[in-house]
Design a protein around this motif. Sequence first.
Motif, PDB file in Angstrom:
ATOM      1  N   ILE A   1      70.755 -83.440 -48.481  1.00  0.00           N
ATOM      2  CA  ILE A   1      71.093 -82.241 -47.700  1.00  0.00           C
ATOM      3  C   ILE A   1      72.207 -81.468 -48.397  1.00  0.00           C
ATOM      4  O   ILE A   1      72.126 -80.243 -48.559  1.00  0.00           O
ATOM      5  CB  ILE A   1      71.500 -82.611 -46.257  1.00  0.00           C
ATOM      6  CG1 ILE A   1      70.297 -83.151 -45.491  1.00  0.00           C
ATOM      7  CG2 ILE A   1      72.112 -81.423 -45.530  1.00  0.00           C
ATOM      8  CD1 ILE A   1      70.643 -83.763 -44.142  1.00  0.00           C
TER       9      ILE A   1
ATOM     10  N   MET B   1      65.265 -88.423 -37.628  1.00  0.00           N
ATOM     11  CA  MET B   1      65.726 -88.691 -38.980  1.00  0.00           C
ATOM     12  C   MET B   1      65.495 -90.153 -39.357  1.00  0.00           C
ATOM     13  O   MET B   1      65.505 -90.498 -40.512  1.00  0.00           O
ATOM     14  CB  MET B   1      67.209 -88.355 -39.110  1.00  0.00           C
ATOM     15  CG  MET B   1      67.677 -88.685 -40.488  1.00  0.00           C
ATOM     16  SD  MET B   1      69.289 -88.198 -41.047  1.00  0.00           S
ATOM     17  CE  MET B   1      70.287 -87.866 -39.716  1.00  0.00           C
TER      18      MET B   1
ATOM     19  N   GLN C   1      61.755 -77.219 -38.163  1.00  0.00           N
ATOM     20  CA  GLN C   1      60.728 -77.898 -37.369  1.00  0.00           C
ATOM     21  C   GLN C   1      59.346 -77.478 -37.833  1.00  0.00           C
ATOM     22  O   GLN C   1      59.104 -76.304 -38.126  1.00  0.00           O
ATOM     23  CB  GLN C   1      60.903 -77.554 -35.893  1.00  0.00           C
ATOM     24  CG  GLN C   1      59.995 -78.333 -34.970  1.00  0.00           C
ATOM     25  CD  GLN C   1      60.255 -77.963 -33.524  1.00  0.00           C
ATOM     26  OE1 GLN C   1      60.083 -76.822 -33.136  1.00  0.00           O
ATOM     27  NE2 GLN C   1      60.665 -78.941 -32.733  1.00  0.00           N
TER      28      GLN C   1
ATOM     29  N   VAL D   1      61.395 -83.153 -44.766  1.00  0.00           N
ATOM     30  CA  VAL D   1      61.986 -82.071 -43.983  1.00  0.00           C
ATOM     31  C   VAL D   1      63.503 -82.263 -43.974  1.00  0.00           C
ATOM     32  O   VAL D   1      64.007 -83.296 -43.539  1.00  0.00           O
ATOM     33  CB  VAL D   1      61.434 -82.042 -42.542  1.00  0.00           C
ATOM     34  CG1 VAL D   1      62.063 -80.896 -41.753  1.00  0.00           C
ATOM     35  CG2 VAL D   1      59.914 -81.934 -42.544  1.00  0.00           C
ATOM     36  N   ILE D   2      64.220 -81.277 -44.483  1.00  0.00           N
ATOM     37  CA  ILE D   2      65.679 -81.305 -44.498  1.00  0.00           C
ATOM     38  C   ILE D   2      66.221 -80.732 -43.193  1.00  0.00           C
ATOM     39  O   ILE D   2      67.114 -81.293 -42.570  1.00  0.00           O
ATOM     40  CB  ILE D   2      66.248 -80.506 -45.697  1.00  0.00           C
ATOM     41  CG1 ILE D   2      65.693 -81.041 -47.024  1.00  0.00           C
ATOM     42  CG2 ILE D   2      67.769 -80.502 -45.687  1.00  0.00           C
ATOM     43  CD1 ILE D   2      66.045 -82.465 -47.344  1.00  0.00           C
ATOM     44  N   SER D   3      65.674 -79.599 -42.775  1.00  0.00           N
ATOM     45  CA  SER D   3      66.079 -78.981 -41.511  1.00  0.00           C
ATOM     46  C   SER D   3      64.921 -78.129 -41.000  1.00  0.00           C
ATOM     47  O   SER D   3      64.008 -77.793 -41.741  1.00  0.00           O
ATOM     48  CB  SER D   3      67.328 -78.118 -41.703  1.00  0.00           C
ATOM     49  OG  SER D   3      67.040 -77.019 -42.549  1.00  0.00           O
TER      50      SER D   3
ATOM     51  N   SER E   1      62.665 -73.467 -41.814  1.00  0.00           N
ATOM     52  CA  SER E   1      62.872 -74.830 -42.283  1.00  0.00           C
ATOM     53  C   SER E   1      63.231 -74.880 -43.760  1.00  0.00           C
ATOM     54  O   SER E   1      62.836 -74.012 -44.538  1.00  0.00           O
ATOM     55  CB  SER E   1      61.591 -75.649 -42.083  1.00  0.00           C
ATOM     56  OG  SER E   1      61.238 -75.706 -40.725  1.00  0.00           O
ATOM     57  N   THR E   2      63.955 -75.927 -44.105  1.00  0.00           N
ATOM     58  CA  THR E   2      64.219 -76.256 -45.504  1.00  0.00           C
ATOM     59  C   THR E   2      63.540 -77.584 -45.766  1.00  0.00           C
ATOM     60  O   THR E   2      63.705 -78.535 -45.003  1.00  0.00           O
ATOM     61  CB  THR E   2      65.730 -76.387 -45.768  1.00  0.00           C
ATOM     62  OG1 THR E   2      66.363 -75.152 -45.416  1.00  0.00           O
ATOM     63  CG2 THR E   2      66.006 -76.699 -47.228  1.00  0.00           C
TER      64      THR E   2
ATOM     65  N   GLU F   1      60.685 -83.014 -37.709  1.00  0.00           N
ATOM     66  CA  GLU F   1      62.026 -82.442 -37.828  1.00  0.00           C
ATOM     67  C   GLU F   1      62.762 -83.103 -38.981  1.00  0.00           C
ATOM     68  O   GLU F   1      62.159 -83.868 -39.742  1.00  0.00           O
ATOM     69  CB  GLU F   1      62.767 -82.613 -36.503  1.00  0.00           C
ATOM     70  CG  GLU F   1      62.111 -81.840 -35.365  1.00  0.00           C
ATOM     71  CD  GLU F   1      62.794 -82.028 -34.030  1.00  0.00           C
ATOM     72  OE1 GLU F   1      63.533 -83.015 -33.855  1.00  0.00           O
ATOM     73  OE2 GLU F   1      62.587 -81.171 -33.154  1.00  0.00           O
ATOM     74  N   SER F   2      64.028 -82.837 -39.076  1.00  0.00           N
ATOM     75  CA  SER F   2      64.849 -83.360 -40.156  1.00  0.00           C
ATOM     76  C   SER F   2      64.624 -84.861 -40.343  1.00  0.00           C
ATOM     77  O   SER F   2      64.718 -85.635 -39.403  1.00  0.00           O
ATOM     78  CB  SER F   2      66.327 -83.099 -39.846  1.00  0.00           C
ATOM     79  OG  SER F   2      67.139 -83.607 -40.873  1.00  0.00           O
ATOM     80  N   GLY F   3      64.287 -85.244 -41.574  1.00  0.00           N
ATOM     81  CA  GLY F   3      64.079 -86.643 -41.893  1.00  0.00           C
ATOM     82  C   GLY F   3      62.634 -87.095 -41.866  1.00  0.00           C
ATOM     83  O   GLY F   3      62.334 -88.214 -42.262  1.00  0.00           O
TER      84      GLY F   3
END
Length: 174
Positions: free
Chosen positions: A167, A1, A51, A47-49, A94-95, A68-70
Amino acid sequence: MKRVLFFLGQLNDRDVEWMLQNGNRMMLNSGDQVITKGEAIDSLYIVISGQLAVYVNSSHNKCIAQLESGDMVGEMSFLESRPPSASVIVTKPSTIFQISRDKINSRLLENAEFKANFYHALALFLSNRLRGTTDQLGFGNPEEDDLLETAVLDGVSQAGSRFVQIIHRFSEAA
């Protein structure tokens, strides 16, 4: 992140709010392709969540990076207006936050402060990524990994709350 914090830390609250109002949430499944090597892209992604995996060959058999996230995606093509040099594929549901190039370009033309903040943010983000790559290749200085300028550190502390805001905003929309 850590990487998105370099980016968000250079923007002000108005910039982040504008991005939230003008971006979209994308829900992606394993196997979805976000970016295809050689094909123009029209958005910048955070990327919020979940992979994603980065591949430079068309057979997608050798992953060169996990996102990944961030992490951000599409920033190099945004800066250079060149097609991506790698493909990005979702490896876990993923979100992703997506904001179009057209909307960003319009804002850049209308708002000089946003323009300065945005490009400074991208420069810091890409510098951090390059340092990470240099370290990965064995040419970096691991003792310097966590060293940050005071000015960057101040922005990073605000950026954490901004990323949580992103988020939270997209969690509400679920």
